[in-house]
Design an enzyme around this catalytic site. Structure first.
Site, PDB file in Angstrom:
ATOM      1  N   GLY A  42       0.755  -1.263   0.105  1.00 18.95           N
ATOM      2  CA  GLY A  42       0.026   0.012  -0.021  1.00 18.95           C
ATOM      3  C   GLY A  42       0.762   1.417  -0.098  1.00 18.95           C
ATOM      4  O   GLY A  42       1.722   1.382  -0.851  1.00 18.95           O
ATOM      5  N   SER A 109       6.392  -4.521  -1.287  1.00 16.88           N
ATOM      6  CA  SER A 109       6.076  -3.199  -1.656  1.00 16.88           C
ATOM      7  C   SER A 109       6.308  -2.393  -0.475  1.00 16.88           C
ATOM      8  O   SER A 109       7.434  -2.516   0.124  1.00 16.88           O
ATOM      9  CB  SER A 109       4.708  -3.203  -2.254  1.00 16.88           C
ATOM     10  OG  SER A 109       4.654  -2.180  -3.044  1.00 16.88           O
ATOM     11  N   TRP A 110       5.331  -1.513  -0.295  1.00 15.15           N
ATOM     12  CA  TRP A 110       5.350  -0.793   1.023  1.00 15.15           C
ATOM     13  C   TRP A 110       5.430  -1.484   2.208  1.00 15.15           C
ATOM     14  O   TRP A 110       6.191  -0.822   3.216  1.00 15.15           O
ATOM     15  CB  TRP A 110       3.991   0.197   1.048  1.00 15.15           C
ATOM     16  CG  TRP A 110       3.703   0.568   2.445  1.00 15.15           C
ATOM     17  CD1 TRP A 110       2.654  -0.010   3.229  1.00 15.15           C
ATOM     18  CD2 TRP A 110       4.176   1.632   3.025  1.00 15.15           C
ATOM     19  NE1 TRP A 110       2.823   0.653   4.654  1.00 15.15           N
ATOM     20  CE2 TRP A 110       3.753   1.687   4.417  1.00 15.15           C
ATOM     21  CE3 TRP A 110       5.241   2.651   2.910  1.00 15.15           C
ATOM     22  CZ2 TRP A 110       3.876   2.889   5.354  1.00 15.15           C
ATOM     23  CZ3 TRP A 110       5.672   3.592   3.693  1.00 15.15           C
ATOM     24  CH2 TRP A 110       5.105   3.705   4.905  1.00 15.15           C
ATOM     25  N   ASP A 267       9.803  -4.974 -12.869  1.00 16.45           N
ATOM     26  CA  ASP A 267       8.879  -4.456 -11.972  1.00 16.45           C
ATOM     27  C   ASP A 267       8.784  -2.829 -12.167  1.00 16.45           C
ATOM     28  O   ASP A 267      10.000  -2.208 -12.410  1.00 16.45           O
ATOM     29  CB  ASP A 267       9.506  -4.618 -10.459  1.00 16.45           C
ATOM     30  CG  ASP A 267       8.522  -3.966  -9.318  1.00 16.45           C
ATOM     31  OD1 ASP A 267       7.639  -3.087  -9.701  1.00 16.45           O
ATOM     32  OD2 ASP A 267       8.688  -4.545  -8.263  1.00 16.45           O
ATOM     33  N   HIS A 295       5.960  -6.738 -10.473  1.00 16.48           N
ATOM     34  CA  HIS A 295       5.804  -6.517  -9.244  1.00 16.48           C
ATOM     35  C   HIS A 295       4.962  -7.172  -8.092  1.00 16.48           C
ATOM     36  O   HIS A 295       5.075  -7.300  -6.948  1.00 16.48           O
ATOM     37  CB  HIS A 295       5.447  -4.933  -9.088  1.00 16.48           C
ATOM     38  CG  HIS A 295       5.359  -4.388  -7.798  1.00 16.48           C
ATOM     39  ND1 HIS A 295       6.428  -3.867  -6.693  1.00 16.48           N
ATOM     40  CD2 HIS A 295       4.229  -4.086  -6.914  1.00 16.48           C
ATOM     41  CE1 HIS A 295       6.076  -3.493  -5.891  1.00 16.48           C
ATOM     42  NE2 HIS A 295       4.556  -3.556  -5.706  1.00 16.48           N
TER      43      HIS A 295
END
Length: 321
Positions: A42, A109-110, A267, A295
């Site tokens: 996120g 990711s985040w 990605d 990704h």
């Protein structure tokens, strides 16, 4: 089998914080197993049963949580007391609630940003790290994702749709984020939802090497899109509530922690240079660049690599006993 079968949770709960949030937490796998805490992406994503399937449930005690304002955490969409430091405090509260010593800290990711920042604050609590799709949260990383000279050059058609809600003057990532945030705070619910879906569609359309209509449908589902768009804009407008280049400049705090970094070669959400730069100065890390992958954890090659990494750490932890 490239990932483990789906399993049910052992327990779910909501942890009360000191400043008005209730954090949804679930535990699965072996209640006496080696603890792993997984941080979702996120900001504004949510926990998923897919995360459980990356870890051997006979060996690992798998703990997953929804970050503030999203998923099943309460209050939904709340931006009050919702900063990176608050999320780091939540991870520490979760660790203390389950009376854990050291944990395998994982994320995508985040979730890698959050995991790295937690580890830098509490290195004594982290035994190893499994990180997929590195996001360092710098201005240049936001520029790559949202400005015209980054991922937009690879996907001009999708980017044109993303810019539908922007004025011509919005060119920098901060201008783009601010204009989207204004739409997301609109009292017009139709405008609010449409902007949220457009924001999330852009990221999902470029997340896989081979476009997945199903993934974009899931990403633009109302409940998910509203949280993802609002919280990403909130965090990114505030530069993720961290100093510029904070993660790389503080890497000495965690250089002793073994890490496996997994990143798709193609990605387009978080360009490969982020994982490469992190690996270059983290001597105790291994970087696996996954060919023919982007990704998304939804890509088989990415999920398989994450599962292999958790199995490698399982062997490592057994040898440490």
């Amino acid at each position: 089998m490239f990932i483990y079968p789906d399993i049910k949770t052992n327990q779910t709960l909501w942890l009360d914080t000191t400043n008005g949030h209730q954090i949804y937490v679930e535990e699965s796998g072996n209640p006496k197993g080696y603890p792993v805490i997984y941080c979702h992406g996120g900001p504004g994503g949510a926990s998923s049963s897919q995360f459980r399937r990356l870890f051997d449930p006979e060996f690992y005690r798998i703990i997953i949580f929804d970050q503030r304002g999203c998923g099943q955490s309460k209050p939904f969409l709340s931006l009050e007391n919702n900063t990176t430091d608050d999320l780091i405090a939540d991870i520490e509260q979760i660790r203390n609630h389950f009376k854990l010593n050291k944990v395998l800290l994982a994320g995508g990711s985040w979730g890698t940003t959050l995991a790295l920042l937690y580890a830098q604050k509490y290195p004594q609590n982290v035994s190893a790290m499994l990180l997929r799709g590195i996001f360092l949260g710098r201005k240049q990383d936001l520029a790559w994702l949202y400005e015209k000279d980054g991922a937009a050059r690879l996907f001009p058609d999708y980017y044109q749709a993303f810019r539908h809600y922007l004025t011509d003057s919005a060119q920098s990532s901060q201008q783009i984020i601010s204009e989207y945030l204004a739409h997301l705070n609109s009292q017009n619910q139709l405008e609010h939802l449409a902007a949220a879906k457009a924001w999330c569609a852009w990221e999902s359309q470029i997340a896989q090497l081979h476009y997945s209509h199903q993934e974009t449908e899931a990403a633009t589902e109302a409940h998910h899109a509203l949280a993802m768009a609002l919280l990403e804009c909130h965090y990114f407008k505030n530069n993720c509530f961290i100093k510029e280049n904070q993660i790389l400049e503080n890497l000495d705090k965690i250089e002793h922690i073994p890490a496996i970094i997994i990143h798709g070669r193609y990605d387009s959400v978080c360009d490969l240079s982020q994982a490469w730069q992190l690996h270059q100065i983290w001597q105790n890390s291994q970087l696996f660049i996954i060919p023919e992958a982007g990704h998304s954890l939804g890509e088989i090659a990415i999920a398989k690599a994450c599962c292999q990494a958790s199995n490698d750490f399982m062997k490592y932890f057994k040898e440490q006993k």
